[in-house]
Design an enzyme around this catalytic site. Structure first.
Site, PDB file in Angstrom:
ATOM      1  N   HIS A  54       0.958  -1.306   0.015  1.00  0.00           N
ATOM      2  CA  HIS A  54      -0.209  -0.006  -0.005  1.00  0.00           C
ATOM      3  C   HIS A  54       0.780   1.354   0.024  1.00  0.00           C
ATOM      4  O   HIS A  54       1.667   1.479   1.089  1.00  0.00           O
ATOM      5  CB  HIS A  54      -0.858  -0.015   1.454  1.00  0.00           C
ATOM      6  CG  HIS A  54      -1.717   1.007   1.305  1.00  0.00           C
ATOM      7  ND1 HIS A  54      -3.336   0.771   1.150  1.00  0.00           N
ATOM      8  CD2 HIS A  54      -1.958   2.346   1.077  1.00  0.00           C
ATOM      9  CE1 HIS A  54      -4.201   1.895   1.289  1.00  0.00           C
ATOM     10  NE2 HIS A  54      -3.082   2.980   1.015  1.00  0.00           N
ATOM     11  N   HIS A  56       1.223   5.244  -1.947  1.00  0.00           N
ATOM     12  CA  HIS A  56       0.733   6.336  -3.029  1.00  0.00           C
ATOM     13  C   HIS A  56       1.947   6.891  -3.689  1.00  0.00           C
ATOM     14  O   HIS A  56       2.304   7.695  -3.425  1.00  0.00           O
ATOM     15  CB  HIS A  56       0.045   7.309  -2.195  1.00  0.00           C
ATOM     16  CG  HIS A  56      -1.009   6.972  -1.814  1.00  0.00           C
ATOM     17  ND1 HIS A  56      -2.474   6.885  -2.266  1.00  0.00           N
ATOM     18  CD2 HIS A  56      -1.587   6.200  -0.501  1.00  0.00           C
ATOM     19  CE1 HIS A  56      -3.506   6.243  -1.563  1.00  0.00           C
ATOM     20  NE2 HIS A  56      -2.720   5.827  -0.207  1.00  0.00           N
ATOM     21  N   GLN A 150      -9.745   8.795  -4.959  1.00  0.00           N
ATOM     22  CA  GLN A 150      -9.307   9.335  -3.859  1.00  0.00           C
ATOM     23  C   GLN A 150     -10.481  10.472  -3.038  1.00  0.00           C
ATOM     24  O   GLN A 150     -10.881  10.700  -2.115  1.00  0.00           O
ATOM     25  CB  GLN A 150      -8.093  10.197  -4.058  1.00  0.00           C
ATOM     26  CG  GLN A 150      -7.799  11.225  -2.712  1.00  0.00           C
ATOM     27  CD  GLN A 150      -7.234  10.231  -1.515  1.00  0.00           C
ATOM     28  OE1 GLN A 150      -6.100  10.022  -1.841  1.00  0.00           O
ATOM     29  NE2 GLN A 150      -8.151  10.445  -0.651  1.00  0.00           N
ATOM     30  N   GLU A 211     -10.831   4.516   7.583  1.00  0.00           N
ATOM     31  CA  GLU A 211      -9.730   5.338   7.958  1.00  0.00           C
ATOM     32  C   GLU A 211     -10.185   6.259   8.861  1.00  0.00           C
ATOM     33  O   GLU A 211      -9.909   7.764   8.437  1.00  0.00           O
ATOM     34  CB  GLU A 211      -8.735   5.617   6.747  1.00  0.00           C
ATOM     35  CG  GLU A 211      -7.430   6.115   7.192  1.00  0.00           C
ATOM     36  CD  GLU A 211      -6.583   6.531   6.229  1.00  0.00           C
ATOM     37  OE1 GLU A 211      -7.091   6.646   5.018  1.00  0.00           O
ATOM     38  OE2 GLU A 211      -5.371   6.775   6.178  1.00  0.00           O
ATOM     39  N   TRP A 313      -0.595  13.949   3.513  1.00  0.00           N
ATOM     40  CA  TRP A 313      -0.764  12.924   4.609  1.00  0.00           C
ATOM     41  C   TRP A 313       0.021  12.808   5.684  1.00  0.00           C
ATOM     42  O   TRP A 313      -0.216  12.494   6.676  1.00  0.00           O
ATOM     43  CB  TRP A 313      -1.596  11.679   4.074  1.00  0.00           C
ATOM     44  CG  TRP A 313      -2.740  11.756   3.387  1.00  0.00           C
ATOM     45  CD1 TRP A 313      -4.170  11.593   3.816  1.00  0.00           C
ATOM     46  CD2 TRP A 313      -2.861  12.165   1.943  1.00  0.00           C
ATOM     47  NE1 TRP A 313      -4.799  12.020   2.637  1.00  0.00           N
ATOM     48  CE2 TRP A 313      -4.428  12.034   1.496  1.00  0.00           C
ATOM     49  CE3 TRP A 313      -1.972  12.287   1.036  1.00  0.00           C
ATOM     50  CZ2 TRP A 313      -4.686  12.471   0.460  1.00  0.00           C
ATOM     51  CZ3 TRP A 313      -2.645  12.859  -0.417  1.00  0.00           C
ATOM     52  CH2 TRP A 313      -3.960  12.937  -0.682  1.00  0.00           C
TER      53      TRP A 313
HETATM   54  O1  LIG Z   1      -3.900   7.662   4.337  1.00  0.00           O
HETATM   55  C1  LIG Z   1      -4.181   8.055   3.351  1.00  0.00           C
HETATM   56  C2  LIG Z   1      -3.180   8.460   2.355  1.00  0.00           C
HETATM   57  C3  LIG Z   1      -3.690   9.035   1.075  1.00  0.00           C
HETATM   58  N1  LIG Z   1      -4.944   8.999   0.806  1.00  0.00           N
HETATM   59  C4  LIG Z   1      -5.985   8.561   1.951  1.00  0.00           C
HETATM   60  O2  LIG Z   1      -7.133   8.567   1.613  1.00  0.00           O
HETATM   61  N2  LIG Z   1      -5.416   8.147   2.903  1.00  0.00           N
END
Ligand SMILES: O=c1cc[nH]c(=O)[nH]1
Length: 419
Positions: A54, A56, A150, A211, A313
């Site tokens: 995981h 980005h 996103q 999250e 983030w």
């Molecule tokens: O932790 C993260 C990082 C990037 N985008 C998200 O939605 N959560």
């Protein structure tokens, strides 16, 4: 034919030699016979390459140069700032950022990366750039791309169509972010459509799921039910699930039985979520992690991941999975000696299961017939490796070195024995 001798192979098989031919492991055992080239690994720990399931890659370094790029330190400010910033994104920016992120991860022994790519962008700039890199870099690193909305599958206008377009372009998995949709119902509906898309395109699912610290955020329950009904749990990953670390035991215990049935996978991002979560708490302050230890005891696959490197983030991160593991096992209390001895699973085989490397990418692990991919750590066993946060001394892919370096651990010259 090449032979690596004096290896301590992780997992306690007792094998000490590895024979490599034509990019694959030919044999793993003892006294394997002659080879044109012999490499002495001096008793060091050898394990399959690190897996980061995981990351980005399209965001990497987006937060650099802005001082404190996210003042509140929350997920929502991160999304807002990225949304503002990404309007200026070009393919070349994504390429440069991703390459630097990949370079860092590979230099720390990673050979497999699942990257979430933001597709809430009418130009699909990130997806186009990363599809090219997936192909260009395939001999160095295996990239798996998740079509990730996103800014929301529904919340972003046209999000659903963009996810579909990214799948048409060749994304390997479909993502979602139900806790960011505008209502619980929208979140549930997004999950239903995402599961339908996964079945239609025959791709894996990886959802940014719950999250947050909200114990009433129940998208994990919904996702699990949907994939359980379709017998799709093994191809599904619930990422983050921080709120599951905030729920009552009575609810968690009920869910554990259902997770066992569905065989759903989990990815936890210890450093990222320790940073982002608990922001609304005074004291006691939540740790932000899902129930890593309990899910492992339940028989579900849990892997650790880096998630972000210097983006909106998370201001830190360098692609070193040993750092992620160290943080994760502390936060999860995964520190009994028996747990430490198998903790490296969280950044190797468990991530490989999440990404289905053994099933879909020609094999993973040190065994005859599989691709000759492995790393060598500056330690003689797993306990020493984790305790010392051992450096990766070599990374081998297809039987060839991606890099090799000298051990630096004992480089201090001073003689302490004289005191
Ligand atoms: O932790 C993260 C990082 C990037 N985008 C998200 O939605 N959560």
């Amino acid at each position: 034919m090449k032979k690596f001798i004096n290896a301590n192979i992780y997992g306690g098989t007792g094998s000490t030699e590895i024979l490599v031919e034509g990019g694959k492991f030919k044999a793993v055992g003892k006294n394997l016979g002659d080879a044109a080239e012999v490499v002495d690994l001096e008793g060091k720990l050898v394990l399959p390459p690190y897996v980061d399931p995981h990351l980005h890659l399209d965001y990497i370094f987006s937060g650099l140069g802005e001082g404190n790029a996210n003042i509140s330190g929350t997920l929502f400010e991160g999304i807002q700032r990225w949304s503002d910033n990404k309007k200026a994104l070009t393919g070349e920016m994504v390429r440069e950022r991703a390459l630097e992120g990949i370079r860092k991860e590979v230099s720390h022994g990673v050979q497999y990366i699942r990257t979430h790519v933001d597709v809430t962008d009418p130009e699909l700039t990130g997806m186009k750039a990363l599809l090219k890199l997936r192909e260009a870099l395939k001999d160095i690193v295996t990239l798996q791309l998740v079509a990730f909305p996103q800014e929301g599958f529904f919340r972003y206008e046209g999000g659903e169509a963009l996810v579909r377009k990214a799948l048409d372009m060749g994304a390997d998995a479909v993502g979602g972010i139900p806790h960011f949709e505008i209502s619980y119902e929208h979140g549930v509906e997004s999950l239903k459509r995402i599961v339908d898309l996964a079945l239609e395109y025959d791709v894996m699912i990886d959802i940014h799921c719950d999250e947050n610290d909200d114990p009433n955020s129940r998208f994990l329950e919904v996702l699990n039910a949907l994939v359980m009904e379709k017998d799709y749990g093994e191809k599904t990953t619930a990422s983050h699930t921080c709120s599951f670390g905030a729920v009552e035991n009575s609810y968690a215990n009920k869910m554990m039985g259902l997770f066992k049935t569905s065989k759903i996978n989990f990815v936890s991002c210890p450093t990222e979520n320790a940073h982002l979560q608990g922001r609304g708490d005074n004291y006691p302050k939540r740790r932000g992690l899902t129930r890593v230890k309990e899910l492992l005891e339940n028989g579900n696959t849990v892997a650790f991941a880096q998630d972000s490197i210097a983006d909106y983030w998370y201001p830190l991160g360098n692609g070193n999975m040993m750092n992620i593991l160290d943080n994760g096992i502390h936060l999860a209390h995964y520190t009994h000696i028996d747990e430490i001895n198998k903790a490296l699973d969280l950044i190797t085989v468990n991530g490989a299961k999440v990404m289905r490397i053994d099933e879909d990418y020609g094999g993973y692990g040190i065994a005859a017939g599989k691709p000759a991919n492995f790393i060598v750590l500056d330690a003689h066993d797993a306990y020493e490796a984790v305790r010392e946060r051992a450096e990766v001394l070599a990374s081998v892919r297809g039987g060839e070195y991606l890099f090799k370096r000298e051990a630096r651990r004992n480089e201090i010259e001073h003689d302490f024995s004289k005191y």
